[in-house]
Design a protein around this motif. Structure first.
Motif: not given
Lengths: 634, 224
Positions: A144, A148, A188, A191-192, A195, A218, A222, A257, A260-261, A264
């Motif tokens: 990730a 990124y 993303l 990242c999931d 985590s 993330k 995001a 997005y 999502e930010c 997280a």
């Protein structure tokens, strides 16, 4: 002569024919093969350390030449990303971003291949399933992070999540670019996975990816993706890459997005157990000391540092050069190239004042309060006069004092003299020229002292002096003298810092008008908690302007500003044939005793700069062979 | 020593000589032309730097690289170093309504004009020195329904003056559709010690369209 030739001729034959058939089959003595490496958990650790080292972490060794720029001769002038933004200028150079600056392509795919090799090996390792899951989480985190680093530079890139094997068919190895949206979604998604699988911390306190580091990544990624979707139309591009969606995203993607930010960030804020270091300082001085401590000694602020990259051994590629490049000239300690980082007046203006919270507090130099006059010294103007040059900054945010060395303040026990010139009693000024002037039996020097080692500003000597009126302090060791050689600094770097996550949350909430879960009032309290740590006592309201200003000053010089300008498509608006600004302290001999006045002015020897919209993405190298679609206008 | 030199000189000459001259022919064709307003037949003023560009692709290669030409301020362009052949050519990111690519056979001296619809025409342009100021007045005739983003007066000691080549500029945001009868005035006060005795001044207007560039009126040279 003939004899020598004869001998050589014969010897040549012996050498050429002396090879055994199995010569090429011997295993090297200084390397081990994959099996031996991965069969030992210690081997896996060594391999892992190498992967972390390759991550695109924009730390003390990130320059326009790329990452980990600290080889045996790291002489690149100390020119870094902050100097291409409105945060700073370099003392001598004025370059804007060039095509290949800050790019990261081949090293990226080398890292991705190394990550994939590890991914292939995990099932074969003789370790517990729990350990394997942690490793798989780490692979996802590293992947990730790598993607990124690619997505924010290139938009959509080839996604290679499995180890490629060359079987003679070259074409099979060529992976076309995914769209920008697919690439961000991949980041993303990884990242999931990370985590979920990663532990909250590692035994022995190793600096490896954790659940929280994955969420922090993330949050950052995001927010970047959301901003690109929302602000794409402020600087739209065209061409094949745009038609195929390889760069750019539709505005309708933005809210997803942002959400999502927010999710997280909220998970990390609510359950990560992180907090601000020194949240309730009693004075601005204490706030400044706390803030400085975070960057000089990141290991003493575990509550704030989510993910740290370590620097270890002086003089090697685990040392860095911030101290020698950026220390004020007076403290160079024999080092020939100090003073490179000159924070701009724009940045200094941005800091709030304790007396007028909730707004930028530009430095006022004249009685009429005008701040937009950059035409230089005018004897007819009514300048404000000060006994001590640092008085003009009184009441400004503690973080300014901890980020920049201001004229007349003390650093490492030495008073840093930054003076641009003097005004003679008749009103004639000598500015940015080395000279002296005698008045009433006293000799005054334009730069505040007679010789170049005794002052730190405005002389062109060796490009060692600031030309904005400010020198750099954040990250620099404030006790020890610099060691005058390469790679001697071993300050650790905080890649993810808790306040960034708070500010990501606040920005995403505002930009998407998110109201669930009491988000607005939470965001407001996060914003004010960061300000409170900086010594503010009055809360301000949650507005985009307030959040972005807070971000600019709190995260200054952490290599965030460049990407903030990119993702919010502000770069081309700020740099449209524009220059940067300086604050010139002058000693005014028209009054007795002489006092200091200040002149707001354009930075000298700095041509106007334009950021072209095409530079929101980087050019892809080698498209002749990798057959990828090039980014617009490259 | 002498023997060695004697041996080496012939070897060196042999090595050097063994290179053949480049066996490809040089550029043998010329392309030139102009960007022309299809309605008025006037040239459309451009920027040399960061202005409209002409993209061209040479046919006959598997993955041809896109090449670019810039356009002169007056709206004409010329490339004296072209190879004869077939090209796909298209002016892009300009100050006119985008047009489709054209396929063109270039050989000898080829003339190719692009007839386009400029976003904005500047009308009744007057740039004068009045007292210690430079005053420009003009009207705008927009050919599309987009907003006019901003207008500007630019000055530079060289004739290539424009939004990217300037030592002074006065710009004003408009962000609206303009009435063709409205007269706009931009004023610049000459500083006490101007950096040049004479300067070129040019006014322009920028439409709010993706990748659009300024539309201009021709530059005027004025003594300060």
């Amino acid at each position: 002569m003939t004899r020598i030739f004869n001998i050589l001729f014969i010897l040549t034959f012996i050498f050429l024919t002396g090879c055994d058939d199995d010569f090429l089959d011997r295993s090297p003595m200084d390397k081990i093969d994959g099996e031996a490496m991965f069969s030992d958990p210690e081997g896996v650790k060594v391999y892992m350390a190498n992967l972390y080292y390759q991550l695109p972490i924009e730390d003390f060794t990130y320059f326009r030449d790329g990452f980990n720029f600290n080889p045996s001769d790291p002489n690149n002038g100390g020119y870094l990303a902050a100097m291409t933004t409105d945060e700073a200028v370099h003392s001598g150079w004025s370059d804007m971003v060039r095509d290949w600056d800050f790019t990261w392509w081949e090293p990226a795919f080398e890292l991705i291949r190394d990550i994939n090799i590890l991914g292939e090996e995990i099932p074969k390792l003789e370790i517990s399933d729990l350990e394997k899951e942690k490793l798989r989480g780490e692979v996802a985190f590293l992947r990730a992070f790598a993607y990124y680093g690619l997505a924010k530079r290139y938009g959509g890139v080839p996604i290679i999540a499995e180890l490629q094997v060359y079987d003679g068919n070259l074409e099979a190895l060529k992976v076309p670019r995914s769209t920008e949206k697919e690439t961000w979604d991949f980041v993303l998604n990884q990242c999931d996975i990370a985590s979920e699988m990663l532990p909250s911390s590692w035994a022995e306190g190793q600096r490896r990816g954790t659940k929280w580091a994955a969420l922090a990544l993330k949050s950052r990624a995001a927010l970047h993706a959301a901003s690109v979707a929302k602000y794409w139309n402020d600087a739209p591009l065209s061409g094949e890459a745009v038609n195929q969606g390889l760069v750019g995203m539709d505005a309708s993607e933005a809210d997803r997005y942002y959400e999502e930010c927010i999710e997280a960030s909220a998970e990390l804020i609510n359950n990560g157990g992180f907090g601000l270091y020194g949240p309730n300082p009693s004075t601005p001085e204490e706030a400044a000391a706390n803030y400085q401590e975070i960057f000089v000694n990141p290991n003493s602020v575990p509550e704030e540092a989510i993910f740290i990259k370590g620097f270890a051994i002086p003089g090697t590629n685990t040392g860095h050069n911030y101290d020698i490049w950026y220390v004020p000239n007076q403290l160079a300690n024999g080092w020939p190239h100090p003073g490179r980082m000159n924070p701009t007046l724009e940045l200094v203006d941005s800091y709030e004042s304790y007396s007028q919270p909730g707004q930028s507090f530009p430095i006022v130099t004249t009685q009429d309060g005008s701040i937009n006059d950059y035409s230089g010294f005018d004897p007819g103007k009514d300048y404000l006069r000060f006994d001590d040059p640092s008085e003009i900054f009184k009441g400004k945010d503690a973080r300014l004092w901890a980020t920049a060395v201001l004229p007349g303040t003390s650093f490492k026990g030495t008073e840093i003299i930054i003076q641009a010139g003097l005004v003679k009693p008749n009103g004639e000024a000598i500015i940015e020229t080395k000279d002296s002037y005698s008045h009433n039996g006293v000799t005054y020097h334009t730069f505040g002292a007679p010789d170049w080692p005794q002052y730190s500003g405005f002389d062109t000597y060796g490009e060692n002096m600031t030309r904005t009126g400010f020198s750099f302090k954040k990250f620099l060791n404030s006790d020890e003298p610099v060691v005058p050689s390469w790679n001697q600094s071993t300050t650790d770097w905080i890649e993810f810092r808790y306040p960034e996550i708070l500010l990501n949350y606040a920005e995403a909430v505002l930009e998407s008008n998110y109201s669930q879960d009491n988000a607005m009032s939470k965001a407001e309290s996060y914003l004010n908690s960061i300000r409170k740590r900086a010594g503010h006592t009055t809360d301000i309201s949650l507005t985009l302007e307030n959040v972005l200003r807070e971000r600019k000053v709190e995260l200054a010089f952490e290599n965030k500003r460049y990407w903030d300008l990119v993702r919010r498509r502000e770069y081309h608006k700020i740099f449209d044939n524009s220059t940067k600004h300086a604050l010139l302290p002058l000693l005014d001999l028209r009054v007795d005793p002489p006092q200091y006045i200040f002149v707001r002015k354009e930075v000298s020897r700095h041509p106007n700069r334009t950021f072209l919209p095409k530079r929101y993405y980087k050019p892809i190298p080698g498209i002749g062979t990798n057959e990828l679609v090039q980014n617009p206008q490259f | 020593m002498k023997t060695i030199i004697k041996i080496f000189i012939p070897i060196l000459m042999f090595l050097v000589y063994s290179c053949e001259l480049d066996n490809y022919d040089g550029p043998d064709a010329v392309i030139h032309g102009a960007i022309i307003d299809a309605d008025t037949d006037e040239l459309i003023e451009q920027d040399v730097i960061n202005g409209t560009e002409i993209e061209y692709l040479e046919h006959g290669y598997e993955t041809p690289a896109t090449q670019y030409m810039v356009i002169k301020n007056d709206g004409t362009y010329r490339n004296n170093l072209m190879f004869s052949g077939t090209y796909t050519i298209q002016p892009v990111r300009g100050n006119f309504v985008p047009i489709d690519p054209i396929e063109v056979e270039v050989s000898g001296v080829t003339e190719l004009d692009f007839e386009v619809q400029p976003y904005i025409r500047l009308k009744d342009v007057v740039i004068e020195k009045e007292g210690s100021s430079i005053v420009a007045s003009f009207r705008l005739e927009q050919t599309v329904s987009n907003n006019v983003a901003k207008i500007g007066l630019f000055g530079h000691p060289e004739a290539h003056v424009g939004a990217s080549v300037r030592t002074m500029n006065v710009e004003r945001s408009i962000n609206g559709v303009v009435d063709p009868e409205t007269e706009f005035t931009l004023e610049w006060s000459i500083p006490d010690n101007p950096s040049a005795d004479k300067m070129f001044f040019r006014v322009g207007a920028l439409i709010d369209a993706p990748e659009a560039k300024y539309n201009y009126a021709p530059a005027r040279k004025l003594a300060l």
